[in-house]
Design an enzyme around this catalytic site. Structure first.
Site, PDB file in Angstrom:
ATOM      1  N   ARG A  54      31.025  80.521  50.659  1.00 49.88           N
ATOM      2  CA  ARG A  54      31.872  79.474  51.222  1.00 49.88           C
ATOM      3  C   ARG A  54      32.797  78.921  50.133  1.00 49.88           C
ATOM      4  O   ARG A  54      32.634  79.206  48.954  1.00 49.88           O
ATOM      5  CB  ARG A  54      31.009  78.341  51.827  1.00 49.88           C
ATOM      6  CG  ARG A  54      29.953  77.851  50.834  1.00 49.88           C
ATOM      7  CD  ARG A  54      29.617  76.429  50.975  1.00 49.88           C
ATOM      8  NE  ARG A  54      30.740  75.584  50.664  1.00 49.88           N
ATOM      9  CZ  ARG A  54      31.160  75.352  49.422  1.00 49.88           C
ATOM     10  NH1 ARG A  54      30.583  75.902  48.378  1.00 49.88           N
ATOM     11  NH2 ARG A  54      32.193  74.563  49.218  1.00 49.88           N
ATOM     12  N   ALA A  56      37.149  77.864  49.995  1.00 47.36           N
ATOM     13  CA  ALA A  56      38.336  78.640  50.393  1.00 47.36           C
ATOM     14  C   ALA A  56      38.595  79.856  49.488  1.00 47.36           C
ATOM     15  O   ALA A  56      38.695  80.989  49.981  1.00 47.36           O
ATOM     16  CB  ALA A  56      39.548  77.716  50.444  1.00 47.36           C
ATOM     17  N   ASP A 245      41.572  73.427  51.734  1.00 50.61           N
ATOM     18  CA  ASP A 245      41.382  74.687  52.466  1.00 50.61           C
ATOM     19  C   ASP A 245      42.698  75.250  52.981  1.00 50.61           C
ATOM     20  O   ASP A 245      42.826  76.449  53.201  1.00 50.61           O
ATOM     21  CB  ASP A 245      40.401  74.492  53.619  1.00 50.61           C
ATOM     22  CG  ASP A 245      38.987  74.405  53.077  1.00 50.61           C
ATOM     23  OD1 ASP A 245      38.600  73.306  52.633  1.00 50.61           O
ATOM     24  OD2 ASP A 245      38.298  75.431  53.044  1.00 50.61           O
ATOM     25  N   ASN A 255      40.972  69.643  54.218  1.00 52.87           N
ATOM     26  CA  ASN A 255      39.789  69.855  53.373  1.00 52.87           C
ATOM     27  C   ASN A 255      38.567  69.404  54.174  1.00 52.87           C
ATOM     28  O   ASN A 255      38.695  68.926  55.310  1.00 52.87           O
ATOM     29  CB  ASN A 255      39.920  69.080  52.058  1.00 52.87           C
ATOM     30  CG  ASN A 255      38.866  69.499  51.044  1.00 52.87           C
ATOM     31  OD1 ASN A 255      38.710  70.691  50.761  1.00 52.87           O
ATOM     32  ND2 ASN A 255      38.110  68.552  50.514  1.00 52.87           N
TER      33      ASN A 255
HETATM   34  O1  MRU Z   1      32.958  74.526  54.749  1.00 48.01           O
HETATM   35  P1  MRU Z   1      33.133  74.819  53.295  1.00 48.01           P
HETATM   36  O2  MRU Z   1      31.918  74.481  52.496  1.00 48.01           O
HETATM   37  O3  MRU Z   1      33.618  76.224  53.044  1.00 48.01           O
HETATM   38  O4  MRU Z   1      34.302  73.831  52.855  1.00 48.01           O
HETATM   39  C1  MRU Z   1      34.780  73.905  51.555  1.00 48.01           C
HETATM   40  C2  MRU Z   1      35.749  72.868  51.197  1.00 48.01           C
HETATM   41  O5  MRU Z   1      36.175  72.074  52.003  1.00 48.01           O
HETATM   42  C3  MRU Z   1      36.259  72.893  49.792  1.00 48.01           C
HETATM   43  O6  MRU Z   1      36.602  71.610  49.361  1.00 48.01           O
HETATM   44  C4  MRU Z   1      37.503  73.771  49.738  1.00 48.01           C
HETATM   45  O7  MRU Z   1      37.265  75.004  50.323  1.00 48.01           O
HETATM   46  C5  MRU Z   1      37.982  73.959  48.361  1.00 48.01           C
HETATM   47  S1  MRU Z   1      36.976  75.073  47.437  1.00 48.01           S
HETATM   48  C6  MRU Z   1      37.763  75.246  45.965  1.00 48.01           C
END
Ligand code: MRU
Length: 359
Positions: A54, A56, A245, A255
């Site tokens: 997980r 982005a 994201d 995000n």
């Molecule tokens: O649902 P997730 O855990 O994948 O969400 C991740 C986020 O919201 C992070 O803040 C985002 O992807 C940035 S990772 C550098």
């Protein structure tokens, strides 16, 4: 523990035989460190959907390696037939999560390699796909380090920072984005304190960010999401750092759910909010945050997942959006590998990303 065991931890890699992708299963952290070796499209899709991998940038890197592996399993002599199956699998992986643009962006990069090798041998095409996936990974490492440096330039001794979700090495590759400056601060002796939102409902802050920061020796305190206002009012917070994201052209930032609420609070208390992320997270084709698709997840994640027994009646309705959009007007800056974009964002994006903005 040495700080590099956190900043350089391997969350995604190509298997040694080149025929699998190995991931650290993030759903088991912080109690268990287990790696999974994935070889088929369904398991890869599930790994993204279930947040085993997980963040982005990490899902973009994972998808690229996955396609390099899956392409090797397509055994048809004809290029057109190869493409048909390749694009089917690519679309399938792309359907796993909608919000983080890195997923579709990296899958598109890999598709372009397929298109560019129409007249190449199968071996050359497969080698080029593997090389592209490795390049995507290496580029992310370099971008994260630059973002972390720019982020550190915003901090000084004695600062308290609130962060939300996880945008550290687990979500990216090396250092991370929103949490990268904290590791650099530790390495360089800058005295900061990080308040980590637990990040309901999937607890990426509690399970992953506080774990990474603690292992690296970065001073931090875990708080529930609804405690941010009090901590801000008490004067313990000088900045908010979170990841992204998908960023729209106007600077609106999608995000993890709760980021926007945090930004609204920070605005009230006059605390600057920064979103940190690589340029691969900017969707230059997306005009505003209203155009960003928001993932909605199962109610069980709210009612059951982290409880010994369900904590609400089965018939209780839940709304479980995984992301929200922080309006650009609430942001003091967007920190990228090319520099810090300041408002007005369309103007600063044009300066930092002239080609991508169509200048
Ligand atoms: O649902 P997730 O855990 O994948 O969400 C991740 C986020 O919201 C992070 O803040 C985002 O992807 C940035 S990772 C550098």
């Amino acid at each position: 523990m040495h700080i590099q065991s956190v900043t350089h931890a391997v969350n995604v890699r190509l298997g040694d035989d080149g025929n699998s992708v190995v991931i650290l299963d993030q759903t088991l952290l912080p109690r268990r460190t287990e790696y999974l070796t994935l070889t088929d499209a369904e398991t890869m899709w599930e790994a993204i959907y279930s947040l085993r991998v997980r963040g982005a940038p990490a899902i973009g890197i994972f998808a690229a390696y996955s396609m390099a592996v899956l392409a090797k399993q397509i055994e048809v002599p004809d290029y057109e037939d190869f493409c048909k199956e390749y694009f089917r699998l690519s679309d399938y992986l792309n359907s796993s999560r909608p919000t983080a643009v890195n997923l579709s962006c990296m899958l598109r990069r890999m598709e372009n390699i397929v298109r560019a090798h129409k007249d190449s041998s199968r071996a050359a095409l497969l080698a080029a796909l593997e090389a592209e996936a490795k390049a995507i990974h290496a580029e992310d490492m370099a971008m994260c380090l630059k973002i972390s440096e720019y982020g550190l330039s915003l901090l000084k001794d004695g600062d308290g920072i609130i962060t939300h979700c996880n945008a550290g090495p687990l979500a990216t590759s090396r250092y991370g984005t929103a949490q990268g400056p904290f590791y650099l601060a530790k390495e360089r002796g800058v005295d900061i304190h990080v308040f980590v939102d637990e990040t309901r409902p999937l607890l990426q802050g509690a399970r992953l960010t506080s774990y990474e920061l603690t292992k690296a020796g970065v001073p931090c305190t875990l708080i529930c999401d609804n405690m941010a206002s009090l901590v801000m009012k008490q004067g313990k917070v000088q900045a908010v750092f979170f990841g992204c994201d998908r960023i729209a052209r106007n600077g609106d930032v999608a995000n993890k759910i709760g980021s926007s609420g945090l930004a609204v609070l920070a605005h009230y208390y006059g605390i600057p909010v920064y979103s940190l992320g690589p340029s691969t997270t900017i969707d230059f084709a997306c005009p505003t945050g209203d155009d960003i698709p928001i993932e909605e997840r199962k109610p069980e994640e709210i009612k059951e997942l982290f409880y010994a027994e369900p904590m609400a009646l089965p018939e209780v309705q839940c709304y479980n959006p995984a992301f929200d959009v922080t309006d650009h007007s609430l942001l003091a800056g967007i920190v990228t590998e090319r520099g810090i974009a300041r408002p007005p964002f369309d103007e600063s994006f044009r300066k930092l990303f002239p080609k991508e903005m169509g200048e």
